[in-house]
Design an enzyme around this catalytic site. Structure first.
Site, PDB file in Angstrom:
ATOM      1  N   GLU A 333      51.111  35.053  38.676  1.00 54.24           N
ATOM      2  CA  GLU A 333      50.133  34.966  39.771  1.00 54.24           C
ATOM      3  C   GLU A 333      50.414  33.723  40.594  1.00 54.24           C
ATOM      4  O   GLU A 333      50.717  32.653  40.043  1.00 54.24           O
ATOM      5  CB  GLU A 333      48.691  34.856  39.244  1.00 54.24           C
ATOM      6  CG  GLU A 333      48.109  36.122  38.722  1.00 54.24           C
ATOM      7  CD  GLU A 333      46.635  35.983  38.323  1.00 54.24           C
ATOM      8  OE1 GLU A 333      45.886  35.237  38.987  1.00 54.24           O
ATOM      9  OE2 GLU A 333      46.257  36.621  37.329  1.00 54.24           O
ATOM     10  N   TRP A 371      49.784  37.102  43.822  1.00 56.92           N
ATOM     11  CA  TRP A 371      48.374  37.499  43.670  1.00 56.92           C
ATOM     12  C   TRP A 371      47.771  37.547  45.046  1.00 56.92           C
ATOM     13  O   TRP A 371      47.636  36.530  45.685  1.00 56.92           O
ATOM     14  CB  TRP A 371      47.589  36.521  42.786  1.00 56.92           C
ATOM     15  CG  TRP A 371      46.210  37.057  42.560  1.00 56.92           C
ATOM     16  CD1 TRP A 371      45.094  36.802  43.311  1.00 56.92           C
ATOM     17  CD2 TRP A 371      45.789  37.980  41.540  1.00 56.92           C
ATOM     18  NE1 TRP A 371      44.020  37.507  42.844  1.00 56.92           N
ATOM     19  CE2 TRP A 371      44.427  38.245  41.753  1.00 56.92           C
ATOM     20  CE3 TRP A 371      46.443  38.628  40.492  1.00 56.92           C
ATOM     21  CZ2 TRP A 371      43.699  39.111  40.939  1.00 56.92           C
ATOM     22  CZ3 TRP A 371      45.710  39.491  39.682  1.00 56.92           C
ATOM     23  CH2 TRP A 371      44.358  39.715  39.908  1.00 56.92           C
ATOM     24  N   GLU A 378      36.587  39.349  43.533  1.00 57.91           N
ATOM     25  CA  GLU A 378      36.938  38.021  43.038  1.00 57.91           C
ATOM     26  C   GLU A 378      35.839  37.481  42.101  1.00 57.91           C
ATOM     27  O   GLU A 378      35.189  36.479  42.369  1.00 57.91           O
ATOM     28  CB  GLU A 378      37.207  37.109  44.246  1.00 57.91           C
ATOM     29  CG  GLU A 378      37.606  35.679  43.979  1.00 57.91           C
ATOM     30  CD  GLU A 378      38.830  35.503  43.083  1.00 57.91           C
ATOM     31  OE1 GLU A 378      39.698  36.389  43.037  1.00 57.91           O
ATOM     32  OE2 GLU A 378      38.884  34.470  42.408  1.00 57.91           O
TER      33      GLU A 378
HETATM   34  C1  BGC Z   1      42.737  35.192  37.909  1.00 58.94           C
HETATM   35  C2  BGC Z   1      42.504  36.300  38.922  1.00 58.94           C
HETATM   36  C3  BGC Z   1      41.790  35.736  40.139  1.00 58.94           C
HETATM   37  C4  BGC Z   1      42.667  34.674  40.744  1.00 58.94           C
HETATM   38  C5  BGC Z   1      42.126  34.074  42.033  1.00 58.94           C
HETATM   39  C6  BGC Z   1      43.250  33.907  38.533  1.00 58.94           C
HETATM   40  O1  BGC Z   1      42.869  32.802  37.799  1.00 58.94           O
HETATM   41  O2  BGC Z   1      43.608  35.629  36.908  1.00 58.94           O
HETATM   42  O3  BGC Z   1      41.798  37.338  38.297  1.00 58.94           O
HETATM   43  O4  BGC Z   1      41.443  36.716  41.057  1.00 58.94           O
HETATM   44  O5  BGC Z   1      42.782  33.629  39.820  1.00 58.94           O
HETATM   45  O6  BGC Z   1      40.970  33.358  41.790  1.00 58.94           O
END
Ligand code: BGC
Length: 425
Positions: A333, A371, A378
């Site tokens: 991510e 991501w 969210e």
């Molecule tokens: C999480 C996601 C979240 C992203 C943005 C990450 O810590 O795994 O689920 O949407 O952050 O906040």
């Protein structure tokens, strides 16, 4: 110089995109959405350490104060529209896709498994493979079956065994079609938000329970990783770790000690205990915190809609500092909430250039999963922060590809397919 077979793609998580779930979060949302809408602005202001300002609040005020913003509902209806979304990902040059399996669908009652849910995920994997996209499957991304939350979720000492049984079931059913498994998403963020700062369900605030839950998550990772390796010896198992890069803005003993302590508590505590049972390290990276003595230093950089600073170079320094674990890294991510797509394109390109520098210096990085693929739910903030390469209108559910998704595509086209294997760090 990106290695051959580098994984290019994006990530999603079941509860944030699927819609129609029944789990601990849906119950919490329904009971708390009015309160969340009423207190959101105060909560966001309290996070102003990240650079959240009145401008950000003003831009989204209506949505932030609307109680329906806090109900995941049909989300992106990805459960039914996954084929369309996978087709879009393919058209954007992706050759990998990270998604999560919703435990509450697969095991709606303890020990009772729903074959139709597993069939659904088998179809998703089949669809990805038929498009030449490598599935990277997360087994748990924060939501719990209701029955499991009622017995304490990961607070319970039985949780590692219960979780591993679910993992065993999934891997027996899907194992032959999956190479990459991620056991858990960000145990540190989950345990911290749910049991220490009390933002996520069950909103507890106790250092002891936080620590107990984190330990159970670590045990769950280890046990389930063993289960996966036993059933699929060739599988690659990892865990997605939320890595904060802590930096000092001055060289003095106090600042450097505080940086070391923060890094140990947030990063090393979990990584030291989990990397032994990982084939790769899943790196989720959003933050760099800089300290001047015990104070957080302001960082001069553009910010996302959530006020998070956008510093492309921190991905490089994070990768470098994680070399001590001697594991291949997949960026699982990395991204930003940016409704108007003002910064995302540049942020992706520059971050990937820093990533390339790390690879050129010998770091073993195997993939970059942005991501997120879609604007999604969210968590406690609801729908207004928009992280998607693809915008989703949450009323009509219409998808619109953002320009930054094409910037990413261009980077992929220009860098994919080099055959030189970098020297390992
Ligand atoms: C999480 C996601 C979240 C992203 C943005 C990450 O810590 O795994 O689920 O949407 O952050 O906040």
């Amino acid at each position: 110089m990106f290695p051959k077979n580098f994984l290019w793609g994006a990530s999603t998580a079941a509860h944030q995109v699927e819609g129609g779930n029944t789990n601990d979060w849906t119950i919490w949302e329904q009971a708390n959405n009015q309160r969340l809408a009423g207190t959101a602005i105060d909560r966001l202001r309290r996070q102003s350490g990240y650079g959240f300002s009145d401008d950000h609040i003003n831009q989204f005020r209506e949505e932030i104060k609307n109680p329906t913003n806090y109900l995941s509902g049909v989300a992106c209806d990805h459960y039914h529209r996954f084929k369309e979304d996978i087709e879009l990902a393919k058209s954007l040059g992706h050759n990998a896709h990270r998604f999560s399996i919703e435990w509450s669908r697969v095991e709606p009652e303890p020990g009772v498994y729903d074959e139709s849910a597993i069939d659904h995920y088998r179809d998703v994997i089949k669809e990805l493979r038929s498009r030449g996209i490598e599935p990277i499957v997360t087994l748990w991304h924060w939501t719990l079956p209701v029955w499991f939350s009622k017995i304490g979720g990961f607070e319970s000492k039985d949780s590692p065994a219960i979780f591993s049984k679910y993992v065993e079931y999934v891997v027996r059913r899907l194992g032959k079609d999956v190479k990459y498994w991620i056991t858990l998403n960000e145990p540190n963020v989950y345990a911290g938000s749910a049991y220490f700062v009390g933002l996520f369900p069950p909103e507890k605030r106790s250092l002891y329970i936080f620590w107990k839950t984190l330990r159970n998550l670590i045990k769950s990772h280890r046990l389930s990783s063993g289960v996966i390796k036993h059933l699929s010896p060739d599988a690659q198992v990892g865990m997605a770790h939320h890595y904060i890069l802590f930096q000092a803005t001055r060289r003095d003993l106090i600042t450097s000690m505080l940086i070391r302590i923060a890094d140990f508590v947030w990063n090393s505590y979990v990584l030291n205990r989990t990397m032994g049972s990982c084939d790769f390290l899943g790196l989720n990276h959003y933050f760099c915190l800089r300290f001047n003595l015990w104070r957080q230093a302001k960082i001069a950089a553009p910010t996302s809609d959530l006020g998070w600073t956008l510093l492309p170079e921190t991905i490089y320094y994070s990768i470098k500092s994680l070399q001590k674990y001697h594991k291949p890294i997949i960026i699982t991510e990395h991204g930003c909430a940016d409704d108007r797509d003002k910064h995302r394109g540049t942020f992706i390109t520059e971050s990937l250039q820093w990533l390339e520098k790390a690879i050129n210096e010998g770091c073993d990085v195997r993939g970059y999963l942005h991501w997120s693929l879609l604007d999604n739910f969210e968590w406690d903030k609801g729908f207004w922060p928009r992280f998607g390469l693809i915008a989703v209108d949450h009323k009509s559910l219409r998808r619109t590809v953002r320009l930054s998704a094409y910037t990413y595509l261009k980077f992929i086209q220009q860098h994919d397919g080099y055959t030189k294997t970098p020297d390992r760090c």
